[in-house]
Design a protein around this motif. Structure first.
Motif, PDB file in Angstrom:
ATOM      1  N   GLU A 126      15.730 -25.373  32.210  1.00 24.67           N
ATOM      2  CA  GLU A 126      14.685 -25.059  31.569  1.00 24.67           C
ATOM      3  C   GLU A 126      13.865 -24.080  32.720  1.00 24.67           C
ATOM      4  O   GLU A 126      12.948 -23.137  32.151  1.00 24.67           O
ATOM      5  CB  GLU A 126      13.954 -26.504  31.212  1.00 24.67           C
ATOM      6  N   VAL A 127      14.180 -24.196  33.840  1.00 20.72           N
ATOM      7  CA  VAL A 127      13.522 -23.618  34.855  1.00 20.72           C
ATOM      8  C   VAL A 127      14.203 -22.377  35.439  1.00 20.72           C
ATOM      9  O   VAL A 127      13.362 -21.538  36.358  1.00 20.72           O
ATOM     10  CB  VAL A 127      12.773 -24.447  35.990  1.00 20.72           C
ATOM     11  N   MET A 128      15.183 -22.344  34.915  1.00 21.39           N
ATOM     12  CA  MET A 128      16.234 -21.093  35.543  1.00 21.39           C
ATOM     13  C   MET A 128      15.758 -19.851  35.245  1.00 21.39           C
ATOM     14  O   MET A 128      15.843 -19.692  33.974  1.00 21.39           O
ATOM     15  CB  MET A 128      17.614 -21.492  35.481  1.00 21.39           C
ATOM     16  N   PRO A 129      15.397 -18.977  35.818  1.00 19.82           N
ATOM     17  CA  PRO A 129      15.082 -17.641  35.430  1.00 19.82           C
ATOM     18  C   PRO A 129      16.257 -16.893  35.109  1.00 19.82           C
ATOM     19  O   PRO A 129      17.220 -16.985  35.561  1.00 19.82           O
ATOM     20  CB  PRO A 129      14.393 -17.031  36.888  1.00 19.82           C
ATOM     21  N   GLY A 130      15.784 -15.989  34.215  1.00 18.17           N
ATOM     22  CA  GLY A 130      16.852 -15.179  33.658  1.00 18.17           C
ATOM     23  C   GLY A 130      17.685 -15.730  32.402  1.00 18.17           C
ATOM     24  O   GLY A 130      18.908 -14.685  32.224  1.00 18.17           O
ATOM     25  N   VAL A 131      17.729 -16.748  32.077  1.00 23.01           N
ATOM     26  CA  VAL A 131      18.665 -17.269  30.996  1.00 23.01           C
ATOM     27  C   VAL A 131      17.969 -17.697  29.844  1.00 23.01           C
ATOM     28  O   VAL A 131      16.919 -18.498  30.014  1.00 23.01           O
ATOM     29  CB  VAL A 131      19.405 -18.466  31.789  1.00 23.01           C
ATOM     30  N   SER A 132      18.417 -17.311  28.521  1.00 28.83           N
ATOM     31  CA  SER A 132      17.750 -17.621  27.400  1.00 28.83           C
ATOM     32  C   SER A 132      18.652 -17.584  26.383  1.00 28.83           C
ATOM     33  O   SER A 132      19.804 -16.751  26.406  1.00 28.83           O
ATOM     34  CB  SER A 132      16.362 -16.846  27.132  1.00 28.83           C
ATOM     35  N   GLY A 133      18.395 -18.063  25.099  1.00 31.93           N
ATOM     36  CA  GLY A 133      18.855 -17.528  23.735  1.00 31.93           C
ATOM     37  C   GLY A 133      20.576 -18.112  23.904  1.00 31.93           C
ATOM     38  O   GLY A 133      20.784 -19.098  24.312  1.00 31.93           O
ATOM     39  N   ALA A 134      21.457 -16.967  23.379  1.00 31.23           N
ATOM     40  CA  ALA A 134      22.914 -17.365  23.360  1.00 31.23           C
ATOM     41  C   ALA A 134      23.314 -17.608  24.794  1.00 31.23           C
ATOM     42  O   ALA A 134      24.605 -18.569  24.910  1.00 31.23           O
ATOM     43  CB  ALA A 134      23.544 -16.417  22.644  1.00 31.23           C
ATOM     44  N   CYS A 135      23.155 -16.792  25.487  1.00 30.45           N
ATOM     45  CA  CYS A 135      23.502 -17.259  27.050  1.00 30.45           C
ATOM     46  C   CYS A 135      23.087 -18.441  27.635  1.00 30.45           C
ATOM     47  O   CYS A 135      24.051 -19.356  28.229  1.00 30.45           O
ATOM     48  CB  CYS A 135      22.761 -15.855  27.992  1.00 30.45           C
ATOM     49  N   LEU A 136      22.227 -18.977  27.297  1.00 30.15           N
ATOM     50  CA  LEU A 136      21.546 -20.289  27.770  1.00 30.15           C
ATOM     51  C   LEU A 136      22.507 -21.244  26.979  1.00 30.15           C
ATOM     52  O   LEU A 136      22.924 -22.254  27.717  1.00 30.15           O
ATOM     53  CB  LEU A 136      20.084 -20.560  27.189  1.00 30.15           C
ATOM     54  N   GLU A 137      22.773 -21.244  25.810  1.00 27.82           N
ATOM     55  CA  GLU A 137      23.600 -22.269  25.283  1.00 27.82           C
ATOM     56  C   GLU A 137      25.108 -22.152  25.711  1.00 27.82           C
ATOM     57  O   GLU A 137      25.681 -23.476  25.619  1.00 27.82           O
ATOM     58  CB  GLU A 137      23.658 -22.126  23.694  1.00 27.82           C
ATOM     59  N   ARG A 138      25.575 -21.003  25.997  1.00 24.65           N
ATOM     60  CA  ARG A 138      26.906 -20.762  26.773  1.00 24.65           C
ATOM     61  C   ARG A 138      26.917 -21.781  28.049  1.00 24.65           C
ATOM     62  O   ARG A 138      27.874 -22.534  28.133  1.00 24.65           O
ATOM     63  CB  ARG A 138      27.230 -19.522  26.700  1.00 24.65           C
ATOM     64  N   ILE A 139      25.891 -21.377  28.786  1.00 21.81           N
ATOM     65  CA  ILE A 139      25.898 -22.050  30.135  1.00 21.81           C
ATOM     66  C   ILE A 139      25.898 -23.831  29.716  1.00 21.81           C
ATOM     67  O   ILE A 139      26.414 -24.320  30.288  1.00 21.81           O
ATOM     68  CB  ILE A 139      24.733 -21.392  30.876  1.00 21.81           C
ATOM     69  N   ARG A 140      25.030 -23.906  29.038  1.00 20.61           N
ATOM     70  CA  ARG A 140      24.550 -25.522  28.690  1.00 20.61           C
ATOM     71  C   ARG A 140      25.892 -26.087  28.145  1.00 20.61           C
ATOM     72  O   ARG A 140      26.391 -27.224  28.801  1.00 20.61           O
ATOM     73  CB  ARG A 140      23.559 -25.640  27.835  1.00 20.61           C
ATOM     74  N   SER A 176      28.117 -27.787  38.174  1.00 25.56           N
ATOM     75  CA  SER A 176      28.482 -27.398  36.870  1.00 25.56           C
ATOM     76  C   SER A 176      27.750 -25.989  36.235  1.00 25.56           C
ATOM     77  O   SER A 176      28.576 -25.222  35.625  1.00 25.56           O
ATOM     78  CB  SER A 176      28.252 -28.676  35.753  1.00 25.56           C
ATOM     79  N   ILE A 177      26.520 -25.910  36.623  1.00 19.80           N
ATOM     80  CA  ILE A 177      26.026 -24.785  36.233  1.00 19.80           C
ATOM     81  C   ILE A 177      26.442 -23.611  37.263  1.00 19.80           C
ATOM     82  O   ILE A 177      26.670 -22.418  36.505  1.00 19.80           O
ATOM     83  CB  ILE A 177      24.459 -24.876  36.481  1.00 19.80           C
ATOM     84  N   PHE A 178      26.562 -23.805  38.276  1.00 15.12           N
ATOM     85  CA  PHE A 178      27.098 -22.775  39.130  1.00 15.12           C
ATOM     86  C   PHE A 178      28.412 -22.357  38.623  1.00 15.12           C
ATOM     87  O   PHE A 178      28.704 -20.987  38.397  1.00 15.12           O
ATOM     88  CB  PHE A 178      27.158 -23.391  40.672  1.00 15.12           C
ATOM     89  N   CYS A 179      29.204 -23.134  38.441  1.00 14.56           N
ATOM     90  CA  CYS A 179      30.633 -22.790  37.906  1.00 14.56           C
ATOM     91  C   CYS A 179      30.620 -22.162  36.570  1.00 14.56           C
ATOM     92  O   CYS A 179      31.334 -21.184  36.257  1.00 14.56           O
ATOM     93  CB  CYS A 179      31.570 -23.933  38.006  1.00 14.56           C
TER      94      CYS A 179
END
Length: 269
Positions: free
Chosen positions: A157-171, A199-202
């Protein structure tokens, strides 16, 4: 998004995870009967059982594993019995899963069903009910501690530069890595926030999203996770190995060798 309310919630969760009630110990060092392979088998059974429950997230299995680890770390007489008897240990895990299911919103489960269907009469309803009380007392009835999945949600939620499809892939990948990692006994004593950060880093590096290095730096700052410390380097290496071995949808990324190298693990971050 730098939301002060979310940052405050993360701070509260980190205080909670560091309290004595939620910390886990190297409990298998107290037994010659139960080993890491027993625990791993139970965790896999837990995921399979949850998969058969319609509408129940795998995060429920992660919560159950957390209850199980905290119970066996509690040094109570009930925990000592479980550590020295495979049958009782299995009962403790089954019951931890029952507890996690009971507090899942909109889900109802009865001990008779667990006894007859889930355990195929390996344990009676009375045994499950008795173990449930022992676990709850050992945990001081504290069941709402933060899990790695909780931290993933707030961190992203607070990580800058991530949204949309990119956010869901990382999640998605982060949660998969968490589920694989918590099945391993060598992650038992890590804090949920540390497992979530790793986990987010990797996930970011697996997905070759190098442009999110600033976002990872920000997460490191707000979480206080010291990625250059030996125990975090070990956790990151574990995550990388798990993703290479088990997450078959992804090829080993070109950055793996660099990420796994302790001297340069954060050269980009």
């Amino acid at each position: 998004m730098n939301d002060p309310l979310i940052l405050s919630q993360i701070h509260v969760m980190q205080q909670q995870e560091r309290s004595a009630s939620y910390l886990c110990s190297d409990y298998l060092s107290r037994t010659q009967v139960i080993g890491p392979s027993h625990r791993h088998a139970l965790c896999q059974w837990g995921y399979e059982t949850i998969a058969a429950c319609n509408g129940v997230s795998r995060s429920t299995a992660v919560a159950a594993i957390t209850y199980f680890d905290r119970f066996l770390s509690s040094n109570t007489p009930a925990a000592e019995r479980a550590l020295n008897d495979v049958v009782i240990c299995q009962l403790a895990f089954v019951t931890s899963l029952v507890i996690a299911l009971k507090i899942h919103p909109g889900f109802t489960i009865e001990s008779d069903f667990v006894s007859g269907v889930i355990t195929r009469n390996a344990y009676g309803a009375d045994e499950i009910n008795s173990m449930e009380l022992e676990i709850l007392q050992s945990l001081s009835w504290k069941l709402n501690g933060p899990t790695p999945h909780d931290f993933i949600g707030y961190f992203l939620e607070v990580m800058p530069g991530v949204s949309g499809a990119c956010l869901e892939r990382i999640r998605s990948l982060s949660k998969t890595l968490v589920e694989l990692a918590v099945s391993r006994y060598d992650t038992v004593m890590y804090l949920p926030s540390e497992i979530a950060f790793a986990s987010i880093f990797c996930a970011v590096y697996h997905l070759e999203l190098q442009l999110l290095a600033n976002g990872l730096r920000f997460l490191q700052m707000i979480s206080g996770v010291e990625v250059r410390e030996d125990h975090m380097i070990s956790l990151l290496q574990t995550m990388i190995c798990l993703s290479r071995e088990r997450y078959v949808a992804l090829e080993a990324p070109p950055l793996v060798s660099r990420v796994c190298s302790p001297p340069s693990i954060m050269e980009d971050i």
